[in-house]
Design a protein around this motif. Structure first.
Motif, PDB file in Angstrom:
ATOM      1  N   ILE A   5       0.858  -1.177   0.000  1.00 29.28           N
ATOM      2  CA  ILE A   5       0.000   0.000   0.000  1.00 29.28           C
ATOM      3  C   ILE A   5       0.895   1.227   0.000  1.00 29.28           C
ATOM      4  N   GLU A   6       0.589   2.158  -0.890  1.00 27.28           N
ATOM      5  CA  GLU A   6       1.389   3.382  -0.973  1.00 27.28           C
ATOM      6  C   GLU A   6       1.140   4.260   0.241  1.00 27.28           C
ATOM      7  N   LYS A   7       2.212   4.933   0.663  1.00 30.34           N
ATOM      8  CA  LYS A   7       2.081   5.858   1.778  1.00 30.34           C
ATOM      9  C   LYS A   7       1.284   7.090   1.344  1.00 30.34           C
ATOM     10  N   LEU A   8       0.695   7.728   2.304  1.00 33.16           N
ATOM     11  CA  LEU A   8       0.001   8.993   2.059  1.00 33.16           C
ATOM     12  C   LEU A   8       1.040  10.088   1.872  1.00 33.16           C
ATOM     13  N   PHE A  29      -1.507  11.364   9.048  1.00 37.06           N
ATOM     14  CA  PHE A  29      -0.726  10.842   7.928  1.00 37.06           C
ATOM     15  C   PHE A  29       0.508  10.120   8.454  1.00 37.06           C
ATOM     16  N   ASP A  30       1.187  10.729   9.428  1.00 39.93           N
ATOM     17  CA  ASP A  30       2.386  10.099  10.002  1.00 39.93           C
ATOM     18  C   ASP A  30       2.043   8.749  10.636  1.00 39.93           C
ATOM     19  N   LEU A  31       0.943   8.692  11.384  1.00 40.71           N
ATOM     20  CA  LEU A  31       0.520   7.442  12.026  1.00 40.71           C
ATOM     21  C   LEU A  31       0.200   6.383  10.973  1.00 40.71           C
ATOM     22  N   ILE A  32      -0.569   6.744   9.978  1.00 35.42           N
ATOM     23  CA  ILE A  32      -0.935   5.791   8.931  1.00 35.42           C
ATOM     24  C   ILE A  32       0.303   5.344   8.160  1.00 35.42           C
ATOM     25  N   ASN A  33       1.196   6.285   7.836  1.00 34.56           N
ATOM     26  CA  ASN A  33       2.406   5.925   7.095  1.00 34.56           C
ATOM     27  C   ASN A  33       3.329   5.029   7.908  1.00 34.56           C
ATOM     28  N   SER A  34       3.374   5.233   9.219  1.00 33.85           N
ATOM     29  CA  SER A  34       4.223   4.363  10.044  1.00 33.85           C
ATOM     30  C   SER A  34       3.683   2.934  10.044  1.00 33.85           C
ATOM     31  N   ILE A  35       2.376   2.815   9.975  1.00 32.36           N
ATOM     32  CA  ILE A  35       1.752   1.493   9.904  1.00 32.36           C
ATOM     33  C   ILE A  35       2.054   0.850   8.551  1.00 32.36           C
ATOM     34  N   ILE A  36       1.933   1.625   7.486  1.00 32.64           N
ATOM     35  CA  ILE A  36       2.228   1.116   6.147  1.00 32.64           C
ATOM     36  C   ILE A  36       3.693   0.699   6.054  1.00 32.64           C
ATOM     37  N   GLU A  37       4.604   1.494   6.639  1.00 30.11           N
ATOM     38  CA  GLU A  37       6.036   1.196   6.600  1.00 30.11           C
ATOM     39  C   GLU A  37       6.373  -0.132   7.272  1.00 30.11           C
ATOM     40  N   GLY A  46      -0.924  -8.440  19.325  1.00 30.54           N
ATOM     41  CA  GLY A  46      -1.212  -7.295  20.176  1.00 30.54           C
ATOM     42  C   GLY A  46      -0.888  -5.993  19.467  1.00 30.54           C
ATOM     43  N   LYS A  47       0.115  -6.035  18.576  1.00 29.96           N
ATOM     44  CA  LYS A  47       0.503  -4.840  17.823  1.00 29.96           C
ATOM     45  C   LYS A  47      -0.653  -4.377  16.932  1.00 29.96           C
ATOM     46  N   PHE A  48      -1.362  -5.341  16.359  1.00 31.10           N
ATOM     47  CA  PHE A  48      -2.490  -5.009  15.493  1.00 31.10           C
ATOM     48  C   PHE A  48      -3.625  -4.391  16.307  1.00 31.10           C
ATOM     49  N   VAL A  49      -3.893  -4.926  17.484  1.00 33.67           N
ATOM     50  CA  VAL A  49      -4.917  -4.358  18.364  1.00 33.67           C
ATOM     51  C   VAL A  49      -4.532  -2.930  18.750  1.00 33.67           C
ATOM     52  N   THR A  50      -3.251  -2.728  19.058  1.00 33.50           N
ATOM     53  CA  THR A  50      -2.772  -1.393  19.411  1.00 33.50           C
ATOM     54  C   THR A  50      -3.004  -0.425  18.259  1.00 33.50           C
ATOM     55  N   LEU A  51      -2.723  -0.858  17.044  1.00 34.12           N
ATOM     56  CA  LEU A  51      -2.943  -0.048  15.852  1.00 34.12           C
ATOM     57  C   LEU A  51      -4.403   0.365  15.745  1.00 34.12           C
ATOM     58  N   LEU A  52      -5.305  -0.589  15.877  1.00 34.21           N
ATOM     59  CA  LEU A  52      -6.731  -0.283  15.790  1.00 34.21           C
ATOM     60  C   LEU A  52      -7.152   0.697  16.883  1.00 34.21           C
ATOM     61  N   ASN A  53      -6.628   0.512  18.072  1.00 32.13           N
ATOM     62  CA  ASN A  53      -6.952   1.422  19.178  1.00 32.13           C
ATOM     63  C   ASN A  53      -6.419   2.827  18.928  1.00 32.13           C
ATOM     64  N   ILE A 111      -5.724  -1.458   6.607  1.00 31.59           N
ATOM     65  CA  ILE A 111      -4.803  -0.409   6.168  1.00 31.59           C
ATOM     66  C   ILE A 111      -5.313   0.246   4.889  1.00 31.59           C
ATOM     67  N   SER A 112      -5.815  -0.547   3.952  1.00 32.29           N
ATOM     68  CA  SER A 112      -6.365   0.011   2.708  1.00 32.29           C
ATOM     69  C   SER A 112      -7.544   0.933   2.999  1.00 32.29           C
ATOM     70  N   PHE A 113      -8.434   0.478   3.881  1.00 29.18           N
ATOM     71  CA  PHE A 113      -9.594   1.297   4.238  1.00 29.18           C
ATOM     72  C   PHE A 113      -9.150   2.617   4.861  1.00 29.18           C
ATOM     73  N   ILE A 114      -8.249   2.537   5.828  1.00 25.97           N
ATOM     74  CA  ILE A 114      -7.813   3.729   6.548  1.00 25.97           C
ATOM     75  C   ILE A 114      -7.130   4.718   5.608  1.00 25.97           C
ATOM     76  N   ARG A 115      -6.215   4.196   4.800  1.00 28.52           N
ATOM     77  CA  ARG A 115      -5.500   5.062   3.866  1.00 28.52           C
ATOM     78  C   ARG A 115      -6.490   5.748   2.929  1.00 28.52           C
ATOM     79  N   SER A 116      -7.369   4.976   2.333  1.00 27.68           N
ATOM     80  CA  SER A 116      -8.334   5.507   1.375  1.00 27.68           C
ATOM     81  C   SER A 116      -9.314   6.480   2.045  1.00 27.68           C
ATOM     82  N   TRP A 117      -9.835   6.075   3.209  1.00 23.58           N
ATOM     83  CA  TRP A 117     -10.840   6.904   3.867  1.00 23.58           C
ATOM     84  C   TRP A 117     -10.264   8.265   4.237  1.00 23.58           C
ATOM     85  N   TRP A 118      -9.107   8.261   4.888  1.00 26.38           N
ATOM     86  CA  TRP A 118      -8.543   9.547   5.328  1.00 26.38           C
ATOM     87  C   TRP A 118      -8.190  10.440   4.149  1.00 26.38           C
TER      88      TRP A 118
END
Length: 139
Positions: A5-8, A29-37, A46-53, A111-118
């Motif tokens: 997925i391309e970064k924002l 954008f920084d938060l989403i890009n760090s997840i994409i990276e 647990g990392k995935f749950v943390t991301l969602l939270n 990640i696709s949803f979040i990137r696209s939605w934002w």
């Protein structure tokens, strides 16, 4: 899972002319890009749950900021914008809920949803609000 997925990418067309909201958009954008990276997320980790939270918490904080500004400025499309925020929050909540289901939640889908939605939200409804802010400042 390999996230392809391309970064924002931020550019000035995304600026709303409100420093606080623009700063929060940069942080999102920084938060989403760090997840994409990170590239690899185990849907049961647990990392995935943390991301969602994080996405839920920061989204709610940001929406509150925007909505307060809209009310203060008597923005005519406030309800439409607020409904968009509610739909996002619901979708993220469902990703959280599905995490505990047998099939889990697909991190690529999240990640696709979040990137696209934002990106679409900022380019669409937020840009519309930004034009309203700019025109209000000129009056």
């Amino acid at each position: 899972m390999e996230a392809k997925i391309e970064k924002l990418v931020w550019d000035d067309s995304l600026t709303l002319s409100d420093r606080k909201v623009d700063q929060q958009h940069h942080e999102l954008f920084d938060l989403i890009n760090s997840i994409i990276e990170k590239g690899t997320l185990n849907p049961r980790s647990g990392k995935f749950v943390t991301l969602l939270n994080q996405l839920t918490d920061y989204g709610l904080h940001h929406f509150e900021t925007e909505e307060e500004l809209m009310v203060k400025m008597n923005y005519p499309n406030y309800e439409k914008h607020k409904q968009s925020h509610k739909k996002y929050t619901y979708t993220i909540a469902m990703f959280n809920f599905n995490f505990h289901e047998e099939t889990g939640t697909d991190p690529t889908e999240v990640i696709s949803f979040i990137r696209s939605w934002w990106y679409n939200h900022i380019m669409g409804l937020d840009a519309e609000f930004g034009r309203f802010i700019s025109s209000s400042k000129k009056k």
